[in-house]
Enzyme design. Structure first.
Site, short mmCIF file in Angstrom:
data_model
loop_
_atom_site.label_atom_id
_atom_site.label_comp_id
_atom_site.label_asym_id
_atom_site.label_seq_id
_atom_site.Cartn_x
_atom_site.Cartn_y
_atom_site.Cartn_z
N GLN A 175 -6.90 -4.35 8.43
CA GLN A 175 -6.25 -3.30 9.21
C GLN A 175 -4.96 -3.90 9.78
OE1 GLN A 175 -5.45 -0.38 9.80
NE2 GLN A 175 -7.36 0.45 10.60
N GLY A 216 -14.89 5.28 4.54
CA GLY A 216 -14.14 6.46 4.97
C GLY A 216 -14.61 6.89 6.35
N ASP A 217 -13.96 7.91 6.88
CA ASP A 217 -14.31 8.40 8.22
C ASP A 217 -14.96 9.77 8.14
OD1 ASP A 217 -13.48 6.36 10.00
OD2 ASP A 217 -11.41 6.81 9.43
N GLU A 255 0.86 -1.20 0.00
CA GLU A 255 0.00 0.00 0.00
C GLU A 255 0.88 1.23 0.00
OE1 GLU A 255 -3.58 0.42 2.56
OE2 GLU A 255 -2.55 2.22 3.31
N TYR A 299 -11.21 -5.78 9.93
CA TYR A 299 -10.57 -5.30 11.16
C TYR A 299 -10.41 -6.44 12.16
CZ TYR A 299 -11.94 -1.04 8.85
OH TYR A 299 -12.09 -0.06 7.89
N LYS A 312 -20.80 -7.07 3.50
CA LYS A 312 -19.87 -6.49 2.52
C LYS A 312 -19.48 -7.54 1.48
CE LYS A 312 -16.64 -4.12 4.70
NZ LYS A 312 -15.56 -3.20 5.14
#
Ligand code: FAD
Length: 285
Positions: free
Chosen positions: A174, A108-109, A16, A143, A163
């Site tokens: 994560q 997103g946050d 990443e 997560y 999902k």
């Protein structure tokens, strides 16, 4: 190529990176990509900042560089909380026209400076919507220590299943510092009927400031062995770098010997980090 195809033949190696904000950081990106592409990764994913089309442009520009200059498959991260359907349609159009085939679909946050739009509440909404209009390969986030907004692992697992049912074909995790946490999470995914590849995300920790940031952003727990390393070397930059690298390598080797489907490495755009890790695993992956 759609990255979901990789897992039919082998386990994956992926990295990443994030789009640099300043022009002079572009040099670092090329230095990092030179190192990373030598390992023939299956894909390199590019992060996405919240709000505004310039974020999207930076992500797409970097994804194009990865694909066309370095010959590596890019995965574009795309968040949806701050975008409406028309904006997502426009992103879809641009991604298609640039030959991008893989999207890490994210919620997103919330950001106090950017209003949420109400078209997409969750990553599963984004996947369902985009799937109707495109044939991207969708990846999703997961997560191992549950998402911070989830009250418990059971509800988090149910949402993760949604999902996958919406169309996420690969899950990227994560970061975590205790492999046992990942193994327990992986078993729970299988029990919950989540049968897509679940790829552990690993980050080499190289300085004390980064560790503090990780605690606040990712809520990752620190195993005792790792805490001892940090407190022993936190005042010695070089020693902490070496120790952080060794810890990360030992995590990767343990994961690989436990037959997981791949490794996703958070590089922080640091060619030194990328180089050291790549050197350490070149005969193992
Ligand atoms: P969701 O899947 O929507 O989940 C968020 C919360 O809602 C969870 O508590 C979940 O249990 C719950 N939930 C999920 N689906 C449902 C549903 N259908 N109904 C009810 N509840 C539901 N952020 C960025 O801004 N840019 C990036 O590039 C980026 N890259 C990332 C890469 C990885 C590998 C990871 C793990 C995270 C990344 N993030 C990024 C951070 C991410 O945006 C945040 O963690 C965010 O808080 C959640 O995103 P999500 O896609 O997991 O959300």
């Amino acid at each position: 190529m759609k990255v979901s195809q990789v897992y039919k033949k082998k386990r994956s190696l992926s990295f990443e990176i994030f789009p640099p904000k300043k022009d002079d950081e572009l040099k670092n990106i090329d230095a990092t990509l030179e190192v990373l592409s030598e390992l023939n990764p299956d894909f390199i994913s590019v992060t996405f900042g919240a709000g505004g089309s310039s974020n999207c442009n930076r992500t797409i520009e970097l994804a194009k560089k990865i694909k066309y200059d370095y010959g590596v498959e890019p995965v574009v991260h795309l968040t949806c909380l701050h975008y409406d359907r028309n904006e997502i349609d426009e992103f879809t159009r641009v991604l298609k026209s640039e030959g991008i085939e893989n999207v890490l679909a994210l919620r997103g946050d919330a950001n106090p400076n950017i209003p949420d739009k109400n078209d997409f509440r969750h990553s599963s909404d984004l996947i369902s919507y985009m799937k109707r209009k495109s044939d991207f390969c969708f990846l999703g986030a997961c997560y191992p220590e549950r998402h911070p907004e989830s009250s418990d692992i059971v509800s988090d697992m149910k949402c993760l299943k949604k999902k996958v049912d919406a169309g996420a074909e690969v899950l990227l995790s994560q970061l975590f510092f205790d492999n046992n946490i990942f193994y327990r999470f992986y078993d729970k995914c299988r029990i919950a009927g989540i049968d897509v590849p679940v790829i552990p995300g690993v980050m080499p920790v190289i300085n004390a400031a980064q560790i503090k940031r990780m605690v606040s952003i990712c809520h990752a727990s620190f195993p005792e062995r790792f805490q001892r390393i940090i407190s022993r070397y936190e005042d010695n930059r070089e020693a902490l770098f070496d120790a952080g690298m060794s810890y990360c390598l030992s995590q990767i080797i343990d994961l690989l010997t436990n037959d997981i489907s791949g490794i996703h490495l958070y590089t922080m755009n640091n060619p030194l980090v990328a180089g050291r890790i790549c050197e350490g695993i070149k005969n193992i992956v």
